[in-house]
Structure formats: C-alpha cells, structure tokens
Write a protein that holds these residues in place. Structure first.
Motif, PDB file in Angstrom:
ATOM      1  N   MET A   1       2.884  -8.356  -1.217  1.00 39.01           N
ATOM      2  CA  MET A   1       3.392  -7.715  -0.020  1.00 39.01           C
ATOM      3  C   MET A   1       2.222  -7.102   0.749  1.00 39.01           C
ATOM      4  SD  MET A   1       6.269  -4.740   0.413  1.00 39.01           S
ATOM      5  CE  MET A   1       5.475  -3.474  -0.525  1.00 39.01           C
ATOM      6  N   MET A   2       2.170  -7.373   2.022  1.00 38.64           N
ATOM      7  CA  MET A   2       1.106  -6.841   2.857  1.00 38.64           C
ATOM      8  C   MET A   2       1.260  -5.325   3.002  1.00 38.64           C
ATOM      9  SD  MET A   2      -0.819  -9.374   3.673  1.00 38.64           S
ATOM     10  CE  MET A   2      -1.742  -8.716   5.034  1.00 38.64           C
ATOM     11  N   LYS A   3       0.144  -4.646   2.958  1.00 41.32           N
ATOM     12  CA  LYS A   3       0.130  -3.195   3.108  1.00 41.32           C
ATOM     13  C   LYS A   3      -0.591  -2.835   4.394  1.00 41.32           C
ATOM     14  CE  LYS A   3       0.365  -2.105  -1.783  1.00 41.32           C
ATOM     15  NZ  LYS A   3       1.704  -1.565  -1.839  1.00 41.32           N
ATOM     16  N   SER A   4      -0.364  -1.609   4.847  1.00 42.68           N
ATOM     17  CA  SER A   4      -1.033  -1.144   6.049  1.00 42.68           C
ATOM     18  C   SER A   4      -2.510  -0.911   5.756  1.00 42.68           C
ATOM     19  CB  SER A   4      -0.395   0.155   6.532  1.00 42.68           C
ATOM     20  OG  SER A   4      -0.709   1.218   5.635  1.00 42.68           O
ATOM     21  N   GLU A   5      -3.282  -0.782   6.821  1.00 39.56           N
ATOM     22  CA  GLU A   5      -4.719  -0.516   6.689  1.00 39.56           C
ATOM     23  C   GLU A   5      -4.951   0.743   5.851  1.00 39.56           C
ATOM     24  OE1 GLU A   5      -8.263   0.925   9.667  1.00 39.56           O
ATOM     25  OE2 GLU A   5      -6.985  -0.719  10.349  1.00 39.56           O
ATOM     26  N   LYS A   6      -4.192   1.783   6.133  1.00 34.71           N
ATOM     27  CA  LYS A   6      -4.336   3.051   5.410  1.00 34.71           C
ATOM     28  C   LYS A   6      -4.052   2.868   3.912  1.00 34.71           C
ATOM     29  CE  LYS A   6      -2.651   7.798   5.342  1.00 34.71           C
ATOM     30  NZ  LYS A   6      -1.727   8.771   5.946  1.00 34.71           N
ATOM     31  N   GLU A   7      -3.021   2.104   3.581  1.00 35.85           N
ATOM     32  CA  GLU A   7      -2.672   1.866   2.179  1.00 35.85           C
ATOM     33  C   GLU A   7      -3.767   1.074   1.460  1.00 35.85           C
ATOM     34  OE1 GLU A   7       2.167   1.665   2.092  1.00 35.85           O
ATOM     35  OE2 GLU A   7       1.107   0.043   3.140  1.00 35.85           O
ATOM     36  N   VAL A   8      -4.331   0.079   2.133  1.00 34.45           N
ATOM     37  CA  VAL A   8      -5.397  -0.726   1.529  1.00 34.45           C
ATOM     38  C   VAL A   8      -6.637   0.136   1.299  1.00 34.45           C
ATOM     39  CG1 VAL A   8      -6.918  -2.720   1.804  1.00 34.45           C
ATOM     40  CG2 VAL A   8      -4.512  -2.889   2.478  1.00 34.45           C
ATOM     41  N   ILE A   9      -6.964   0.986   2.265  1.00 37.43           N
ATOM     42  CA  ILE A   9      -8.114   1.885   2.110  1.00 37.43           C
ATOM     43  C   ILE A   9      -7.889   2.821   0.922  1.00 37.43           C
ATOM     44  CG2 ILE A   9      -9.367   3.806   3.196  1.00 37.43           C
ATOM     45  CD1 ILE A   9      -8.973   2.273   5.886  1.00 37.43           C
ATOM     46  N   GLN A  10      -6.660   3.266   0.731  1.00 33.87           N
ATOM     47  CA  GLN A  10      -6.343   4.111  -0.429  1.00 33.87           C
ATOM     48  C   GLN A  10      -6.537   3.340  -1.737  1.00 33.87           C
ATOM     49  OE1 GLN A  10      -2.360   5.330   0.590  1.00 33.87           O
ATOM     50  NE2 GLN A  10      -3.063   7.223   1.564  1.00 33.87           N
ATOM     51  N   ILE A  11      -6.166   2.073  -1.754  1.00 33.05           N
ATOM     52  CA  ILE A  11      -6.361   1.246  -2.951  1.00 33.05           C
ATOM     53  C   ILE A  11      -7.858   1.068  -3.222  1.00 33.05           C
ATOM     54  CG2 ILE A  11      -6.033  -1.048  -3.967  1.00 33.05           C
ATOM     55  CD1 ILE A  11      -3.406  -1.216  -2.291  1.00 33.05           C
ATOM     56  N   ILE A  12      -8.637   0.806  -2.171  1.00 30.96           N
ATOM     57  CA  ILE A  12     -10.086   0.656  -2.338  1.00 30.96           C
ATOM     58  C   ILE A  12     -10.682   1.945  -2.896  1.00 30.96           C
ATOM     59  CG2 ILE A  12     -12.290   0.289  -1.153  1.00 30.96           C
ATOM     60  CD1 ILE A  12     -10.687  -1.448   0.893  1.00 30.96           C
ATOM     61  N   ASP A  13     -10.270   3.068  -2.354  1.00 31.79           N
ATOM     62  CA  ASP A  13     -10.756   4.361  -2.830  1.00 31.79           C
ATOM     63  C   ASP A  13     -10.384   4.567  -4.300  1.00 31.79           C
ATOM     64  OD1 ASP A  13     -12.104   6.863  -2.242  1.00 31.79           O
ATOM     65  OD2 ASP A  13     -10.130   7.802  -2.442  1.00 31.79           O
ATOM     66  N   LYS A  14      -9.182   4.172  -4.654  1.00 30.11           N
ATOM     67  CA  LYS A  14      -8.724   4.271  -6.045  1.00 30.11           C
ATOM     68  C   LYS A  14      -9.609   3.423  -6.956  1.00 30.11           C
ATOM     69  CE  LYS A  14      -4.533   3.418  -8.761  1.00 30.11           C
ATOM     70  NZ  LYS A  14      -3.126   2.974  -8.674  1.00 30.11           N
ATOM     71  N   ILE A  15      -9.924   2.205  -6.523  1.00 34.50           N
ATOM     72  CA  ILE A  15     -10.789   1.320  -7.313  1.00 34.50           C
ATOM     73  C   ILE A  15     -12.164   1.944  -7.489  1.00 34.50           C
ATOM     74  CG2 ILE A  15     -12.009  -0.906  -7.294  1.00 34.50           C
ATOM     75  CD1 ILE A  15      -9.455  -2.066  -5.919  1.00 34.50           C
ATOM     76  N   LEU A  16     -12.715   2.485  -6.402  1.00 36.38           N
ATOM     77  CA  LEU A  16     -14.031   3.119  -6.479  1.00 36.38           C
ATOM     78  C   LEU A  16     -14.037   4.272  -7.485  1.00 36.38           C
ATOM     79  CD1 LEU A  16     -14.965   3.140  -2.683  1.00 36.38           C
ATOM     80  CD2 LEU A  16     -15.929   1.677  -4.461  1.00 36.38           C
ATOM     81  N   GLN A  17     -12.953   5.019  -7.551  1.00 34.90           N
ATOM     82  CA  GLN A  17     -12.854   6.122  -8.513  1.00 34.90           C
ATOM     83  C   GLN A  17     -12.654   5.606  -9.934  1.00 34.90           C
ATOM     84  OE1 GLN A  17      -9.837   8.870  -7.185  1.00 34.90           O
ATOM     85  NE2 GLN A  17     -10.803   9.140  -5.200  1.00 34.90           N
ATOM     86  N   LEU A  18     -11.821   4.581 -10.081  1.00 34.00           N
ATOM     87  CA  LEU A  18     -11.519   4.050 -11.415  1.00 34.00           C
ATOM     88  C   LEU A  18     -12.722   3.384 -12.073  1.00 34.00           C
ATOM     89  CD1 LEU A  18      -7.939   2.590 -10.826  1.00 34.00           C
ATOM     90  CD2 LEU A  18      -8.541   4.562 -12.257  1.00 34.00           C
TER      91      LEU A  18
END
Length: 73
Positions: A1-18
C-alpha cells in the motif's frame, strides 16, 4: 500500500534508528514496510546502507525521489 511522503520519511527515520538500536528482525520488518510503500525503495535502501553521505531521512527521501525515473508504458 502506498504511503504518504511523511509516512515514508518516518519509516526511513525508523530504519536509521534501528540500524544502531534495533534487532535484525525489527530492521528487516521496517525495510519490508518501506519496500511495500514506495516504488523507489531500492534507491532509498542504497542511500541508507551504501552511501557515505550523512543525510537526514527527509534528505534521503527527496534525493531518491528526484533520482527516480519511472518506466513509462
């Protein structure tokens, strides 16, 4: 499912932290979420794991989006 730009940026940030504070399972789960959410996930993935640039999650998203060339049918 496609996510908004803001949601994708949150996922990227989560990956960077993980990368530093998460388990392999948590990291893989976040990566799979990104893969399912954005067509240029491979560019994002490469910037996260193979780039020497120190970019924020938003910068990674914007740069990957700018480099993305969709296939026109």
């Amino acid at each position: 499912m496609m996510k908004s730009e803001k949601e994708v940026i949150q996922i990227i940030d989560k990956i960077l932290q993980l990368i530093y504070d998460g388990t392999d399972e948590e990291l893989n789960e976040a990566i799979h979420e990104m893969e399912a959410s954005v067509p240029f996930y491979s560019k994002i993935y490469n910037m996260i794991f193979f780039s020497n640039e120190k970019l924020t999650a938003e910068e990674i998203y914007q740069k990957a989006k700018a480099e993305h060339k969709p296939i026109l049918l």
